[in-house]
Enzyme design. Sequence first.
Site, mmCIF file in Angstrom:
data_model
loop_
_atom_site.group_PDB
_atom_site.id
_atom_site.type_symbol
_atom_site.label_atom_id
_atom_site.label_comp_id
_atom_site.label_asym_id
_atom_site.label_seq_id
_atom_site.Cartn_x
_atom_site.Cartn_y
_atom_site.Cartn_z
ATOM 1 N N CYS A 1 4.102 9.231 0.509
ATOM 2 C CA CYS A 1 2.724 9.686 0.385
ATOM 3 C C CYS A 1 2.664 10.705 -0.741
ATOM 4 O O CYS A 1 3.472 11.630 -0.795
ATOM 5 C CB CYS A 1 2.258 10.317 1.698
ATOM 6 S SG CYS A 1 0.594 10.983 1.595
ATOM 7 N N ASN B 1 9.067 4.210 3.772
ATOM 8 C CA ASN B 1 9.016 3.817 5.179
ATOM 9 C C ASN B 1 10.324 3.156 5.584
ATOM 10 O O ASN B 1 11.095 2.705 4.740
ATOM 11 C CB ASN B 1 7.899 2.793 5.396
ATOM 12 C CG ASN B 1 6.540 3.352 5.069
ATOM 13 O OD1 ASN B 1 6.139 3.386 3.918
ATOM 14 N ND2 ASN B 1 5.845 3.821 6.071
ATOM 15 N N HIS C 1 8.693 7.275 8.210
ATOM 16 C CA HIS C 1 9.332 7.407 6.896
ATOM 17 C C HIS C 1 10.791 7.781 7.119
ATOM 18 O O HIS C 1 11.154 8.315 8.170
ATOM 19 C CB HIS C 1 8.566 8.428 6.044
ATOM 20 C CG HIS C 1 7.275 7.854 5.507
ATOM 21 N ND1 HIS C 1 7.181 7.308 4.253
ATOM 22 C CD2 HIS C 1 6.055 7.713 6.074
ATOM 23 C CE1 HIS C 1 5.942 6.859 4.062
ATOM 24 N NE2 HIS C 1 5.232 7.090 5.151
ATOM 25 N N HIS D 1 4.967 4.676 12.764
ATOM 26 C CA HIS D 1 5.021 4.624 11.284
ATOM 27 C C HIS D 1 6.015 5.693 10.841
ATOM 28 O O HIS D 1 5.690 6.874 10.771
ATOM 29 C CB HIS D 1 3.603 4.895 10.768
ATOM 30 C CG HIS D 1 3.441 4.897 9.285
ATOM 31 N ND1 HIS D 1 2.793 3.889 8.604
ATOM 32 C CD2 HIS D 1 3.806 5.796 8.334
ATOM 33 C CE1 HIS D 1 2.752 4.170 7.313
ATOM 34 N NE2 HIS D 1 3.370 5.327 7.117
ATOM 35 N N ARG E 1 0.842 -1.203 0.000
ATOM 36 C CA ARG E 1 0.000 0.000 0.000
ATOM 37 C C ARG E 1 0.880 1.258 0.000
ATOM 38 O O ARG E 1 1.082 1.877 -1.041
ATOM 39 C CB ARG E 1 -0.967 -0.038 1.210
ATOM 40 C CG ARG E 1 -2.107 0.968 1.139
ATOM 41 C CD ARG E 1 -1.726 2.365 1.585
ATOM 42 N NE ARG E 1 -1.189 2.431 2.942
ATOM 43 C CZ ARG E 1 -0.634 3.523 3.452
ATOM 44 N NH1 ARG E 1 -0.570 4.640 2.751
ATOM 45 N NH2 ARG E 1 -0.113 3.509 4.667
ATOM 46 N N ASP E 2 1.443 1.615 1.149
ATOM 47 C CA ASP E 2 2.276 2.820 1.228
ATOM 48 C C ASP E 2 3.437 2.715 0.240
ATOM 49 O O ASP E 2 3.808 3.693 -0.422
ATOM 50 C CB ASP E 2 2.800 2.980 2.659
ATOM 51 C CG ASP E 2 3.165 4.403 3.021
ATOM 52 O OD1 ASP E 2 3.481 5.180 2.113
ATOM 53 O OD2 ASP E 2 3.148 4.743 4.219
HETATM 54 P P1 HMG Z 1 -13.110 14.513 -2.818
HETATM 55 O O1 HMG Z 1 -12.707 14.897 -4.202
HETATM 56 O O2 HMG Z 1 -13.327 15.596 -1.827
HETATM 57 O O3 HMG Z 1 -14.369 13.530 -2.749
HETATM 58 O O4 HMG Z 1 -12.008 13.520 -2.292
HETATM 59 P P2 HMG Z 1 -15.732 13.485 -3.475
HETATM 60 O O5 HMG Z 1 -16.645 12.805 -2.528
HETATM 61 O O6 HMG Z 1 -16.079 14.847 -4.004
HETATM 62 O O7 HMG Z 1 -15.439 12.484 -4.684
HETATM 63 C C1 HMG Z 1 -14.655 12.826 -5.811
HETATM 64 C C2 HMG Z 1 -14.684 11.661 -6.781
HETATM 65 O O8 HMG Z 1 -14.036 10.524 -6.210
HETATM 66 C C3 HMG Z 1 -16.106 11.206 -7.098
HETATM 67 O O9 HMG Z 1 -16.060 10.655 -8.404
HETATM 68 C C4 HMG Z 1 -16.329 10.074 -6.128
HETATM 69 O O10 HMG Z 1 -17.279 9.151 -6.558
HETATM 70 C C5 HMG Z 1 -14.962 9.443 -6.078
HETATM 71 P P3 HMG Z 1 -16.756 11.432 -9.626
HETATM 72 O O11 HMG Z 1 -18.208 11.599 -9.205
HETATM 73 O O12 HMG Z 1 -16.022 12.738 -9.731
HETATM 74 O O13 HMG Z 1 -16.554 10.503 -10.789
HETATM 75 N N1 HMG Z 1 -14.722 8.781 -4.787
HETATM 76 C C6 HMG Z 1 -14.300 7.521 -4.643
HETATM 77 N N2 HMG Z 1 -14.008 6.558 -5.535
HETATM 78 C C7 HMG Z 1 -13.596 5.376 -5.047
HETATM 79 N N3 HMG Z 1 -13.455 5.111 -3.731
HETATM 80 C C8 HMG Z 1 -13.725 6.049 -2.817
HETATM 81 C C9 HMG Z 1 -14.174 7.315 -3.264
HETATM 82 N N4 HMG Z 1 -14.528 8.440 -2.631
HETATM 83 C C10 HMG Z 1 -14.868 9.319 -3.565
HETATM 84 N N5 HMG Z 1 -13.564 5.780 -1.516
HETATM 85 C C11 HMG Z 1 -11.339 11.660 -0.918
HETATM 86 C C12 HMG Z 1 -12.066 12.986 -0.974
HETATM 87 C C13 HMG Z 1 -11.156 11.282 0.541
HETATM 88 C C14 HMG Z 1 -12.157 10.604 -1.642
HETATM 89 C C15 HMG Z 1 -9.963 11.811 -1.621
HETATM 90 O O14 HMG Z 1 -9.327 12.916 -1.072
HETATM 91 C C16 HMG Z 1 -9.078 10.613 -1.458
HETATM 92 O O15 HMG Z 1 -9.359 9.543 -1.987
HETATM 93 N N6 HMG Z 1 -7.940 10.761 -0.749
HETATM 94 C C17 HMG Z 1 -7.057 9.652 -0.476
HETATM 95 C C18 HMG Z 1 -5.648 10.130 -0.458
HETATM 96 C C19 HMG Z 1 -4.727 8.983 -0.148
HETATM 97 O O16 HMG Z 1 -5.036 7.831 -0.401
HETATM 98 N N7 HMG Z 1 -3.528 9.297 0.404
HETATM 99 C C20 HMG Z 1 -2.563 8.312 0.720
HETATM 100 C C21 HMG Z 1 -2.937 7.459 1.867
HETATM 101 S S1 HMG Z 1 -2.646 8.239 3.448
HETATM 102 C C22 HMG Z 1 -0.937 8.031 3.703
HETATM 103 O O17 HMG Z 1 -0.238 7.612 2.833
HETATM 104 C C23 HMG Z 1 -0.367 8.346 5.065
HETATM 105 C C24 HMG Z 1 -0.059 7.087 5.878
HETATM 106 O O18 HMG Z 1 0.862 6.250 5.208
HETATM 107 C C25 HMG Z 1 0.519 7.480 7.245
HETATM 108 C C26 HMG Z 1 1.674 8.474 7.123
HETATM 109 O O19 HMG Z 1 2.690 8.173 6.495
HETATM 110 O O20 HMG Z 1 1.496 9.578 7.663
HETATM 111 C C27 HMG Z 1 -1.327 6.266 6.133
HETATM 112 MG MG MG Z 2 3.020 6.483 5.228
#
Ligand code: HMG
Ligand code: MG
Length: 303
Positions: free
Chosen positions: A242, A251, A211, A209, A14-15
């Site tokens: 990220c 990581n 990095h 966690h 994933r990450d």
């Molecule tokens: P948004 O644009 O505000 O959401 O995004 P929305 O509700 O307006 O939806 C926009 C579009 O996305 C729509 O499609 C939705 O249907 C679709 P359209 O109508 O335009 O065709 N959509 C989805 N599709 C599939 N699955 C879903 C989903 N939700 C909406 N679940 C949202 C808000 C949260 C969805 C967006 O910002 C997002 O997906 N963000 C994820 C970012 C991400 O994955 N970041 C990396 C993971 S976190 C990380 O890495 C940190 C970590 O490792 C810890 C650390 O290191 O700190 C965990």
């Molecule tokens: Mg991370």
Amino acid sequence: STSEIVRIVEVGPRDGLQNEKATIPADVKVQLINRLGRAGMRIIEAGSFVSPKWVPQMASSAEILNSIERLPGVRYPVLVPNQKGLDSLDIPHAAPTDEIAVFTAATDAFNKANTNVTVAESLDRLAPVVRDALDLGLRVRGYVSVVIACPYSGRVDARQVRDVTKALLDMGCYEVSLGDTVGQGTPHQVTALLEEVTKDVDVEKLAGHFHDTFGMAIANVFAALSAGVRTIDSSIGGLGGCPYSPGATGNVATEDVIYALRGSPYSIDGNPDLDSLVDIGWWISAQIGRENASRVGNAIRSR
Ligand code: HMG
Ligand code: MG
């Protein structure tokens, strides 16, 4: 007294892969997860049910989850950002997993970049998602990002981390992983952070966690262990980053954590096999055309 058993959450699939620009074939991801399971990893974060517009690489997560070999005793959690993500798991019908992870951050600026809402808004949005997930019988993990430094707003106040962590646990998360997303933290800062967070939260409920951008990740792992943390997130080959944390690298490498714990009072849940993991680290790095970022992987390979 704290346990001497350390659990490792392997976040490579994933990450480790989410930030890769070129689409990685589903079959490579499936092989990666299968090989990690066979090498003894007990918790393998297998994908994200996030918006494919935001993180295109994770769009194949459902397909991956449906194709992996499920080993007994191994958990395959996935990230879920909202109700839509939870609904798409199609529990109980398809049920590709029995564990999800929800995520938020210690700062509004990072959280807006990552999920388009402030921290408070995200907690409001996640509360019913977590409740539904628990009703469906899922385990729910929480993440707090940017616990030490934020790429957009600088130094982070540990009290804010404490409050957000507490909020996620109160919602029903069984554990909260504290993310040094930027990879800028030092061991002393990790110690101070944990001192603050554990004023309100049992250390058993925390994971680290880290990095490795500044090369501090393995030292930070030990600062966390010294503070009583017994769950560490790591990534095979040190992959990762990220998409919303510019400049941050992967990581802490799984191989490096396992090597560092050799001969220590700590034993690792599942007793993963280091040589197999070193091979996997080389294999996946070659598959995605990256240098192997594990120091131990490099040392063992070149012996
Ligand atoms: P948004 O644009 O505000 O959401 O995004 P929305 O509700 O307006 O939806 C926009 C579009 O996305 C729509 O499609 C939705 O249907 C679709 P359209 O109508 O335009 O065709 N959509 C989805 N599709 C599939 N699955 C879903 C989903 N939700 C909406 N679940 C949202 C808000 C949260 C969805 C967006 O910002 C997002 O997906 N963000 C994820 C970012 C991400 O994955 N970041 C990396 C993971 S976190 C990380 O890495 C940190 C970590 O490792 C810890 C650390 O290191 O700190 C965990
Ligand atoms: Mg991370």
